[in-house]
Design a protein around this motif. Structure first.
Motif, PDB file in Angstrom:
ATOM      1  N   LEU A 111       0.851  -1.131   0.060  1.00 33.94           N
ATOM      2  CA  LEU A 111       0.079   0.162  -0.019  1.00 33.94           C
ATOM      3  C   LEU A 111       0.908   1.160   0.030  1.00 33.94           C
ATOM      4  O   LEU A 111       0.574   2.085  -0.756  1.00 33.94           O
ATOM      5  N   GLN A 112       1.940   1.172   0.663  1.00 34.91           N
ATOM      6  CA  GLN A 112       3.002   2.336   0.603  1.00 34.91           C
ATOM      7  C   GLN A 112       3.437   2.634  -0.551  1.00 34.91           C
ATOM      8  O   GLN A 112       3.501   3.559  -0.956  1.00 34.91           O
ATOM      9  N   ASP A 113       3.887   1.681  -1.297  1.00 33.16           N
ATOM     10  CA  ASP A 113       4.379   1.648  -2.737  1.00 33.16           C
ATOM     11  C   ASP A 113       3.234   2.402  -3.608  1.00 33.16           C
ATOM     12  O   ASP A 113       3.603   3.279  -4.567  1.00 33.16           O
ATOM     13  N   GLN A 114       2.142   1.805  -3.401  1.00 31.26           N
ATOM     14  CA  GLN A 114       1.070   2.538  -4.209  1.00 31.26           C
ATOM     15  C   GLN A 114       0.737   3.915  -4.219  1.00 31.26           C
ATOM     16  O   GLN A 114       0.557   4.561  -4.843  1.00 31.26           O
ATOM     17  N   LEU A 115       0.725   4.366  -2.655  1.00 29.12           N
ATOM     18  CA  LEU A 115       0.546   5.782  -2.279  1.00 29.12           C
ATOM     19  C   LEU A 115       1.782   6.505  -2.921  1.00 29.12           C
ATOM     20  O   LEU A 115       1.534   7.638  -3.492  1.00 29.12           O
ATOM     21  N   LEU A 116       2.895   6.048  -2.795  1.00 29.99           N
ATOM     22  CA  LEU A 116       4.288   6.745  -3.288  1.00 29.99           C
ATOM     23  C   LEU A 116       4.014   6.936  -4.853  1.00 29.99           C
ATOM     24  O   LEU A 116       4.094   8.121  -5.398  1.00 29.99           O
ATOM     25  N   ASN A 117       3.590   5.774  -5.375  1.00 30.82           N
ATOM     26  CA  ASN A 117       3.455   6.065  -6.874  1.00 30.82           C
ATOM     27  C   ASN A 117       2.555   6.945  -7.356  1.00 30.82           C
ATOM     28  O   ASN A 117       2.453   7.681  -8.318  1.00 30.82           O
ATOM     29  N   ALA A 118       1.324   6.994  -6.645  1.00 32.42           N
ATOM     30  CA  ALA A 118       0.137   7.935  -6.934  1.00 32.42           C
ATOM     31  C   ALA A 118       0.491   9.458  -6.546  1.00 32.42           C
ATOM     32  O   ALA A 118      -0.106  10.140  -6.890  1.00 32.42           O
ATOM     33  N   GLY A 119       1.723   9.422  -5.568  1.00 29.96           N
ATOM     34  CA  GLY A 119       2.009  10.787  -5.404  1.00 29.96           C
ATOM     35  C   GLY A 119       1.209  11.365  -4.327  1.00 29.96           C
ATOM     36  O   GLY A 119       1.359  12.537  -3.800  1.00 29.96           O
ATOM     37  N   LEU A 120       0.418  10.510  -3.644  1.00 26.79           N
ATOM     38  CA  LEU A 120      -0.200  10.920  -2.362  1.00 26.79           C
ATOM     39  C   LEU A 120       0.572  11.252  -1.169  1.00 26.79           C
ATOM     40  O   LEU A 120       0.151  12.184  -0.206  1.00 26.79           O
ATOM     41  N   ILE A 121       1.776  10.506  -0.983  1.00 27.39           N
ATOM     42  CA  ILE A 121       2.928  10.661   0.085  1.00 27.39           C
ATOM     43  C   ILE A 121       4.078  10.778  -0.587  1.00 27.39           C
ATOM     44  O   ILE A 121       4.348  10.302  -1.707  1.00 27.39           O
TER      45      ILE A 121
END
Length: 184
Positions: A4-14
């Motif tokens: 989930l952390q990688d997905q959030l990073l790729n989406a630019g949310l964190i």
């Protein structure tokens, strides 16, 4: 599959700093948990264990109830078999020689047509009147005692032998004899 952390990073949310900080906090907490001697209680596991214990208790109660019902059914079958096997057959029925035998079943007065010898046997306590499936049966008193040990609700009337009866000393009517063949 990415976390989930990688997905959030790729989406630019964190951003990367927040992700590293979260990982560092997670490792610190795991290290503290591992080093501490305090046992951490998992509420979900405790709730699941309590639910399982409750289910086991409920199942035991149901099994006990089923065993009691099976035992009652077995006792009823034994009583039915005793009555059917030892019931006095109604042979030599002759309406000219039969007499009425009156008895009480609960609060009602019932009558049964029997021969005079059978009537004497009932009065003397040799035969007992039992009830099975709405019909009345005559069985020997010894068999009726076995039935009464299992369930006495099947026994309608059991007379005691006149020799065994004890008269009360203060009975004002002890001088008056009641005939056994009294029709009422």
């Amino acid at each position: 599959m990415a976390s989930l952390q990688d997905q959030l990073l790729n989406a630019g949310l964190i951003d990367g700093k927040k992700a590293k900080k979260a990982n560092k906090e997670k490792r610190k907490q795991a290290n503290v948990d591992r080093r501490s001697k305090e046992v951490k209680i998992d509420e979900a596991k405790a709730a699941a264990e309590a639910a399982r214990a409750a289910k086991i208790a409920k199942d035991k109660a149901l099994n006990l109830q089923r065993e009691e019902q099976a035992q009652q059914k077995a006792i009823a079958a034994q009583i039915k078999q005793l009555i059917q096997n030892h019931s006095k057959p109604k042979l030599d029925r002759d309406s000219k020689t039969e007499v009425e035998y009156n008895f009480t079943d609960g609060t009602t007065i019932k009558k049964m047509m029997v021969s005079s010898s059978v009537q004497r046997q009932i009065v003397n306590g040799i035969l007992t009147i039992t009830r099975l499936e709405g019909a009345y049966h005559l069985v020997p008193t010894m068999v009726a005692d076995k039935i009464a040990q299992r369930d006495d609700s099947f026994i309608v009337i059991t007379n005691t032998a006149p020799a065994q009866e004890q008269e009360a000393e203060d009975d004002p009517y002890k001088d008056y004899v009641i005939p056994d063949d009294l029709m009422w």
